[in-house]
Design a protein around this motif. Structure first.
Motif, PDB file in Angstrom:
ATOM      1  N   ASN A   1       0.842  -1.194   0.000  1.00 56.31           N
ATOM      2  CA  ASN A   1       0.000   0.000   0.000  1.00 56.31           C
ATOM      3  C   ASN A   1       0.880   1.247   0.000  1.00 56.31           C
ATOM      4  OD1 ASN A   1      -2.511  -1.457   0.232  1.00 56.31           O
ATOM      5  ND2 ASN A   1      -1.979  -1.840   2.369  1.00 56.31           N
ATOM      6  N   LEU A   2       0.431   2.293  -0.702  1.00 59.21           N
ATOM      7  CA  LEU A   2       1.170   3.548  -0.788  1.00 59.21           C
ATOM      8  C   LEU A   2       0.321   4.692  -0.251  1.00 59.21           C
ATOM      9  CD1 LEU A   2       2.751   3.431  -4.379  1.00 59.21           C
ATOM     10  CD2 LEU A   2       3.805   2.754  -2.212  1.00 59.21           C
ATOM     11  N   ASP A   3       0.948   5.522   0.550  1.00 63.91           N
ATOM     12  CA  ASP A   3       0.353   6.792   0.988  1.00 63.91           C
ATOM     13  C   ASP A   3       1.404   7.852   0.668  1.00 63.91           C
ATOM     14  OD1 ASP A   3      -0.738   9.003   2.251  1.00 63.91           O
ATOM     15  OD2 ASP A   3      -1.475   7.844   3.957  1.00 63.91           O
ATOM     16  N   TRP A   4       1.182   8.591  -0.398  1.00 62.76           N
ATOM     17  CA  TRP A   4       2.222   9.419  -1.006  1.00 62.76           C
ATOM     18  C   TRP A   4       1.823  10.891  -0.950  1.00 62.76           C
ATOM     19  CZ3 TRP A   4       3.903   8.348  -6.778  1.00 62.76           C
ATOM     20  CH2 TRP A   4       4.908   9.241  -7.144  1.00 62.76           C
ATOM     21  N   ASN A   5       2.635  11.691  -0.240  1.00 64.76           N
ATOM     22  CA  ASN A   5       2.441  13.139  -0.193  1.00 64.76           C
ATOM     23  C   ASN A   5       3.516  13.800  -1.053  1.00 64.76           C
ATOM     24  OD1 ASN A   5       0.291  13.540   1.956  1.00 64.76           O
ATOM     25  ND2 ASN A   5       1.760  12.270   3.055  1.00 64.76           N
ATOM     26  N   GLN A   6       3.092  14.599  -2.028  1.00 67.72           N
ATOM     27  CA  GLN A   6       4.026  15.214  -2.957  1.00 67.72           C
ATOM     28  C   GLN A   6       3.910  16.733  -2.918  1.00 67.72           C
ATOM     29  OE1 GLN A   6       6.282  13.509  -4.977  1.00 67.72           O
ATOM     30  NE2 GLN A   6       7.103  15.517  -5.565  1.00 67.72           N
ATOM     31  N   HIS A   7       5.056  17.409  -2.799  1.00 67.09           N
ATOM     32  CA  HIS A   7       5.157  18.863  -2.866  1.00 67.09           C
ATOM     33  C   HIS A   7       6.269  19.211  -3.855  1.00 67.09           C
ATOM     34  CE1 HIS A   7       2.653  19.492   0.804  1.00 67.09           C
ATOM     35  NE2 HIS A   7       3.134  18.286   1.103  1.00 67.09           N
ATOM     36  N   PRO A   8       6.340  20.453  -4.315  1.00 64.57           N
ATOM     37  CA  PRO A   8       7.374  20.799  -5.296  1.00 64.57           C
ATOM     38  C   PRO A   8       8.795  20.478  -4.857  1.00 64.57           C
ATOM     39  CG  PRO A   8       5.727  22.528  -5.192  1.00 64.57           C
ATOM     40  CD  PRO A   8       5.407  21.570  -4.090  1.00 64.57           C
ATOM     41  N   HIS A   9       9.120  20.645  -3.557  1.00 61.03           N
ATOM     42  CA  HIS A   9      10.493  20.434  -3.099  1.00 61.03           C
ATOM     43  C   HIS A   9      10.587  19.387  -1.980  1.00 61.03           C
ATOM     44  CE1 HIS A   9      11.595  23.829  -5.550  1.00 61.03           C
ATOM     45  NE2 HIS A   9      10.700  24.573  -4.939  1.00 61.03           N
ATOM     46  N   TYR A  10       9.529  18.598  -1.831  1.00 61.41           N
ATOM     47  CA  TYR A  10       9.534  17.599  -0.759  1.00 61.41           C
ATOM     48  C   TYR A  10       8.528  16.505  -1.092  1.00 61.41           C
ATOM     49  CZ  TYR A  10       8.335  15.422   3.721  1.00 61.41           C
ATOM     50  OH  TYR A  10       8.065  14.524   4.711  1.00 61.41           O
ATOM     51  N   PHE A  11       8.876  15.268  -0.751  1.00 58.94           N
ATOM     52  CA  PHE A  11       7.891  14.190  -0.856  1.00 58.94           C
ATOM     53  C   PHE A  11       8.082  13.222   0.309  1.00 58.94           C
ATOM     54  CE2 PHE A  11      11.480  12.079  -2.912  1.00 58.94           C
ATOM     55  CZ  PHE A  11      11.374  10.780  -2.447  1.00 58.94           C
ATOM     56  N   ARG A  12       7.000  12.560   0.641  1.00 58.61           N
ATOM     57  CA  ARG A  12       7.013  11.534   1.681  1.00 58.61           C
ATOM     58  C   ARG A  12       6.131  10.382   1.213  1.00 58.61           C
ATOM     59  NH1 ARG A  12       3.933   9.842   6.093  1.00 58.61           N
ATOM     60  NH2 ARG A  12       5.125   9.209   7.951  1.00 58.61           N
ATOM     61  N   MET A  13       6.715   9.209   1.144  1.00 51.75           N
ATOM     62  CA  MET A  13       5.991   8.037   0.664  1.00 51.75           C
ATOM     63  C   MET A  13       5.999   6.963   1.750  1.00 51.75           C
ATOM     64  SD  MET A  13       6.725   5.718  -2.757  1.00 51.75           S
ATOM     65  CE  MET A  13       6.648   7.124  -3.854  1.00 51.75           C
ATOM     66  N   LEU A  14       4.828   6.677   2.285  1.00 49.13           N
ATOM     67  CA  LEU A  14       4.677   5.608   3.261  1.00 49.13           C
ATOM     68  C   LEU A  14       4.343   4.324   2.515  1.00 49.13           C
ATOM     69  CD1 LEU A  14       4.307   4.437   6.120  1.00 49.13           C
ATOM     70  CD2 LEU A  14       1.947   5.297   6.066  1.00 49.13           C
ATOM     71  N   ILE A  15       5.185   3.317   2.678  1.00 45.04           N
ATOM     72  CA  ILE A  15       5.027   2.036   1.999  1.00 45.04           C
ATOM     73  C   ILE A  15       4.761   0.980   3.066  1.00 45.04           C
ATOM     74  CG2 ILE A  15       6.077   0.391   0.407  1.00 45.04           C
ATOM     75  CD1 ILE A  15       8.094   2.681  -0.282  1.00 45.04           C
ATOM     76  N   SER A  16       3.626   0.330   2.979  1.00 43.98           N
ATOM     77  CA  SER A  16       3.290  -0.687   3.979  1.00 43.98           C
ATOM     78  C   SER A  16       2.773  -1.938   3.286  1.00 43.98           C
ATOM     79  CB  SER A  16       2.238  -0.158   4.958  1.00 43.98           C
ATOM     80  OG  SER A  16       1.067   0.251   4.273  1.00 43.98           O
ATOM     81  N   GLY A  17       3.153  -3.080   3.843  1.00 47.05           N
ATOM     82  CA  GLY A  17       2.738  -4.340   3.249  1.00 47.05           C
ATOM     83  C   GLY A  17       3.936  -5.211   2.953  1.00 47.05           C
ATOM     84  N   PRO A  18       3.715  -6.333   2.271  1.00 46.20           N
ATOM     85  CA  PRO A  18       4.778  -7.327   2.067  1.00 46.20           C
ATOM     86  C   PRO A  18       6.063  -6.754   1.489  1.00 46.20           C
ATOM     87  CG  PRO A  18       2.667  -8.236   1.419  1.00 46.20           C
ATOM     88  CD  PRO A  18       2.422  -6.788   1.756  1.00 46.20           C
ATOM     89  N   PHE A  19       5.999  -6.098   0.297  1.00 52.57           N
ATOM     90  CA  PHE A  19       7.286  -5.670  -0.241  1.00 52.57           C
ATOM     91  C   PHE A  19       7.729  -4.324   0.319  1.00 52.57           C
ATOM     92  CE2 PHE A  19       6.480  -2.312  -3.256  1.00 52.57           C
ATOM     93  CZ  PHE A  19       5.404  -2.619  -4.054  1.00 52.57           C
ATOM     94  N   GLY A  20       6.968  -3.785   1.254  1.00 50.38           N
ATOM     95  CA  GLY A  20       7.441  -2.632   1.995  1.00 50.38           C
ATOM     96  C   GLY A  20       8.200  -3.043   3.245  1.00 50.38           C
ATOM     97  N   GLY A  21       8.339  -4.351   3.464  1.00 52.76           N
ATOM     98  CA  GLY A  21       9.052  -4.830   4.634  1.00 52.76           C
ATOM     99  C   GLY A  21       8.316  -4.513   5.918  1.00 52.76           C
ATOM    100  N   GLY A  22       6.986  -4.444   5.852  1.00 52.71           N
ATOM    101  CA  GLY A  22       6.175  -4.089   7.006  1.00 52.71           C
ATOM    102  C   GLY A  22       5.725  -2.648   6.901  1.00 52.71           C
ATOM    103  N   ARG A  23       6.631  -1.701   7.204  1.00 52.00           N
ATOM    104  CA  ARG A  23       6.293  -0.281   7.116  1.00 52.00           C
ATOM    105  C   ARG A  23       7.588   0.504   6.872  1.00 52.00           C
ATOM    106  NH1 ARG A  23       2.254   3.312   9.291  1.00 52.00           N
ATOM    107  NH2 ARG A  23       3.110   5.346   9.801  1.00 52.00           N
TER     108      ARG A  23
END
Length: 212
Positions: A80-102
């Protein structure tokens, strides 16, 4: 009872008038069909992408919630992806099997970090960081453009459009991106499902929600 019969001349005139009315009606119908832009089952119309492209390019601050599937000859996983995108910053939360948990991938002004259950790591590119710590990588540097249906401005590309003028296939940086579905978000059409291929790596991204 007095019966009035129309003359042959009157009958001819009436028939001619009827034919003129029918011809005029047919022309109006044809004009209406010609003026109506082609439309697909989802509601997209021809010309919409061209009219909204400037607006999509300016849409550079958003949150995307979705799911990514990774397929290689060795594995087939999803996260699962929870992705916050800004012009000079991003944060991507990856959770689930190939995210290694969180895992949390962040980038700001050329600095990238990945936080997992094993600690916080840094690298020069987000792709190298993910590959080193997770064993797989998303094309993070280009994806903010690709997920909006836009080519990145950093390299040459090839773009094919569908019958309505929307992106169908994009080739850039060795990746091939197929746009399979679209959804309307705040008056704009944005990709809902896309498939990215690079050699034997296949990533399927399904967007569940766009937020500005």
């Amino acid at each position: 009872m007095l019966t009035i019969r129309p003359t042959a001349k009157q009958l001819t005139g009436t028939a001619s008038t009827a034919r003129l009315w029918l011809a005029a009606m047919a022309l109006l119908l044809l004009a209406g069909c010609a003026s109506q832009a082609p439309i697909d089952d989802g509601g997209r119309q021809a010309g919409q992408w061209e009219r909204q492209q400037t607006e999509v390019e300016a849409f550079d601050t958003w949150t995307m919630i979705g799911k990514a599937g990774l397929r290689t000859p060795q594995e087939n996983q999803s996260a699962n992806l929870d992705w916050n995108q800004h012009p000079h910053y991003f944060r991507m939360l990856i959770s689930g099997p190939f995210g290694g948990g969180r895992s949390v991938l962040e980038g700001r002004e050329g600095r990238f970090s990945l936080t997992t259950g094993e600690g916080r790591f840094e690298a020069e590119t987000p792709e190298a960081l993910m590959d080193e710590q997770l064993g797989w990588s998303l094309p993070v540097s280009a994806m903010p453009d690709w997920v909006r249906g836009l080519p990145g401005d950093h390299a040459s590309y090839q773009m094919e459009t569908d019958e309505l003028g929307f992106p169908r296939n994009l080739q850039q940086d060795g990746w091939e991106i197929d746009y399979r579905d679209w959804e309307e978000v705040e008056g704009m059409w944005l990709p809902r499902r896309l498939i990215m291929n690079y050699d034997d790596v296949r990533i399927t991204l399904v967007v569940n929600q766009w937020r500005s």
